[in-house]
Design a protein around this motif. Structure first.
Motif, PDB file in Angstrom:
ATOM      1  N   HIS A 114       0.951 -39.615  17.618  1.00  0.00           N
ATOM      2  CA  HIS A 114       0.036 -40.324  16.717  1.00  0.00           C
ATOM      3  C   HIS A 114       0.196 -39.864  15.257  1.00  0.00           C
ATOM      4  O   HIS A 114       0.139 -40.672  14.326  1.00  0.00           O
ATOM      5  CB  HIS A 114      -1.393 -40.078  17.208  1.00  0.00           C
ATOM      6  CG  HIS A 114      -2.453 -40.682  16.354  1.00  0.00           C
ATOM      7  ND1 HIS A 114      -2.821 -42.008  16.446  1.00  0.00           N
ATOM      8  CD2 HIS A 114      -3.229 -40.153  15.381  1.00  0.00           C
ATOM      9  CE1 HIS A 114      -3.786 -42.261  15.572  1.00  0.00           C
ATOM     10  NE2 HIS A 114      -4.053 -41.151  14.910  1.00  0.00           N
ATOM     11  N   HIS A 118       1.101 -41.768  11.593  1.00  0.00           N
ATOM     12  CA  HIS A 118       0.457 -41.731  10.271  1.00  0.00           C
ATOM     13  C   HIS A 118       1.484 -41.517   9.163  1.00  0.00           C
ATOM     14  O   HIS A 118       1.362 -42.078   8.081  1.00  0.00           O
ATOM     15  CB  HIS A 118      -0.617 -40.640  10.227  1.00  0.00           C
ATOM     16  CG  HIS A 118      -1.941 -41.079  10.789  1.00  0.00           C
ATOM     17  ND1 HIS A 118      -2.574 -42.240  10.396  1.00  0.00           N
ATOM     18  CD2 HIS A 118      -2.758 -40.507  11.728  1.00  0.00           C
ATOM     19  CE1 HIS A 118      -3.720 -42.368  11.064  1.00  0.00           C
ATOM     20  NE2 HIS A 118      -3.851 -41.333  11.884  1.00  0.00           N
ATOM     21  N   SER A 145      -6.627 -36.887   8.437  1.00  0.00           N
ATOM     22  CA  SER A 145      -7.350 -37.794   9.326  1.00  0.00           C
ATOM     23  C   SER A 145      -8.642 -37.149   9.792  1.00  0.00           C
ATOM     24  O   SER A 145      -9.057 -36.114   9.267  1.00  0.00           O
ATOM     25  CB  SER A 145      -6.452 -38.152  10.510  1.00  0.00           C
ATOM     26  OG  SER A 145      -6.332 -37.048  11.364  1.00  0.00           O
ATOM     27  N   ASP A 320      -6.381 -45.676  11.786  1.00  0.00           N
ATOM     28  CA  ASP A 320      -5.592 -45.884  12.998  1.00  0.00           C
ATOM     29  C   ASP A 320      -5.246 -47.358  13.242  1.00  0.00           C
ATOM     30  O   ASP A 320      -6.101 -48.238  13.102  1.00  0.00           O
ATOM     31  CB  ASP A 320      -6.352 -45.329  14.215  1.00  0.00           C
ATOM     32  CG  ASP A 320      -6.434 -43.808  14.175  1.00  0.00           C
ATOM     33  OD1 ASP A 320      -5.758 -43.196  13.329  1.00  0.00           O
ATOM     34  OD2 ASP A 320      -7.177 -43.252  15.005  1.00  0.00           O
ATOM     35  N   MET A 324       1.647 -48.550  12.734  1.00  0.00           N
ATOM     36  CA  MET A 324       2.256 -47.246  12.410  1.00  0.00           C
ATOM     37  C   MET A 324       2.976 -46.659  13.629  1.00  0.00           C
ATOM     38  O   MET A 324       3.996 -45.985  13.498  1.00  0.00           O
ATOM     39  CB  MET A 324       1.191 -46.281  11.882  1.00  0.00           C
ATOM     40  CG  MET A 324       0.155 -45.847  12.905  1.00  0.00           C
ATOM     41  SD  MET A 324      -1.149 -44.866  12.123  1.00  0.00           S
ATOM     42  CE  MET A 324      -1.753 -43.943  13.556  1.00  0.00           C
TER      43      MET A 324
HETATM   44 ZN    ZN Z   1      -5.298 -41.221  13.223  1.00  0.00          ZN
END
Ligand code: ZN
Ligand code: KG4
Length: 355
Positions: A114, A118, A145, A320, A324
């Motif tokens: 994840h 980003h 984040s 989110d 991405m």
């Molecule tokens: Zn995130």
């Protein structure tokens, strides 16, 4: 534009995101179902509630993404999915869904971190957007984040060297906690950003934890100071005894401004110093807090003064989303990476190790 066509699934926290990305950059579809309104009622994310909401939304989000992209399953080259870090229950929904899609359609399967997503949001561009500059290596990336705050150096694609990270709270976590203290509800980040727009200064000094000689961050002292400052402001406003009474709007704006200025100052100062010392040829910023207007403006001014291009995705690609994950997944796919269909969720998956 050519390149692989990737279907990407993101469900690590409280957004169900599915996107179709071409060539690692071009967004053909990017649908996000946010649970923000649902979690606002409880003042934060309840993990099981988040997981069940993913279960509820994942199919409608896929349908919308397929309709937007106007592609057939046979056009796709791979399915990419976030497998960590994040909330276990949330990750499991998207991960299992993506596995089933890859299996049913006989498509290669790619697992994505994840946090790498980003970073790779900086490569994305909208379908109607003229080609935008690509980040150039070596680069320094700041990820800010709700769960993570760190600086990495990248000398090439998919390789990360950790320069520094938070030793306690993430920047977004601090925004959310202070937002709650100021009575701004959940999530505090966007609310503090909006409140701060009505102020231009703050008479009260919010501390900055510089942790000299490192690229590390610390926000827990700032959070504690904010609690004390808010308590004093409530006493001065004559509402110390009534927890339900709101602070006057002008006071909230001033304190939001002061808190935000402290976070922005530390994040920008360390990012710019890291870029200078690493000899970076671009600076990349990602994660929900990168949607913050004050942070974007300060980094833009500082990067401009340094003469290094700054690449920050539009706000909707900082928080989110599936796009991405598609951008990062396309790079991993192009590098020949394939995940097995027994891939497990990794709630604490790291991105980089310290040099
Ligand atoms: Zn995130
Ligand atoms: O990247 P993200 O969507 O989810 C995680 O991976 O954590 O980041 C969410 C975080 C939250 O803490 C939220 O308050 C913060 O990003 N955030 C903001 C803004 N928009 C979202 N913080 C400051 N200003 C904003 N405009």
């Amino acid at each position: 534009m050519s390149g692989p066509l990737i279907l990407a699934v993101e469900s690590s926290c409280d957004e169900t995101g599915i996107a179709v990305i071409e060539g690692g950059r071009r967004i053909l579809a990017n649908v996000v179902a946010s649970q923000v309104a649902m979690h606002a009622a409880s003042g934060g994310i309840v993990p099981e509630v988040a997981a069940r909401a993913h279960l509820r939304w994942v199919v409608p989000v896929l349908d919308a993404a397929c309709a937007d992209a106007g592609i057939a399953w046979s056009d796709l080259d791979a399915v990419a999915v976030t497998y960590g870090p994040g909330l276990a229950g949330s990750l499991l929904v998207g991960l299992n869904f993506a596995k089933a899609l890859a299996w049913v359609h006989g498509l290669p399967f790619v697992g994505v971190n994840h946090l790498e997503g980003h970073v790779y949001a900086a490569w994305l561009r909208d379908p109607d957007e003229a080609d935008r500059p690509e980040p150039v290596f070596p680069l320094v990336a700041l990820v800010v984040s709700g769960g993570h705050t760190f600086l990495v150096e990248m000398r090439d694609h998919l390789t990360y060297e950790l320069l520094g990270s938070t030793v306690d709270d993430a920047a977004g976590e601090a925004f959310d906690k202070v937002g709650r203290l100021l009575g701004l509800g959940y999530p505090g980040g966007p609310a503090i950003g909006r409140a701060a727009e009505s102020a231009t200064a703050c008479d009260i000094a919010f501390p900055r934890a510089w942790l000299p000689g490192t690229y590390d961050f610390s926000f827990s002292g700032l959070k504690t100071a904010a609690r004390r400052i808010v308590e004093t402001a409530r006493t001065e406003a004559g509402i110390a005894g009534d927890p339900t009474a709101p602070l006057p709007g002008a006071v909230v704006a001033e304190l939001a401004w002061g808190f935000q200025a402290s976070v922005v100052d530390v994040l920008a100062t360390k990012t710019i110093r890291a870029a200078r010392e690493a000899g970076a040829r671009s600076i990349v910023v990602g994660g929900g807090v990168a949607a913050n207007t004050a942070l974007r403006a300060r980094l833009a001014a500082d990067a401009d003064a340094l003469g290094i291009p700054l690449i920050v995705p539009r706000p909707g690609l900082c928080t989110d989303n599936g796009a991405m994950i598609g951008a990062a997944g396309a790079r991993r796919f192009a590098a020949g990476e394939r995940a097995a269909l027994d891939l497990d969720a990794r709630p604490s998956l790291p991105l980089a190790t310290r040099r």
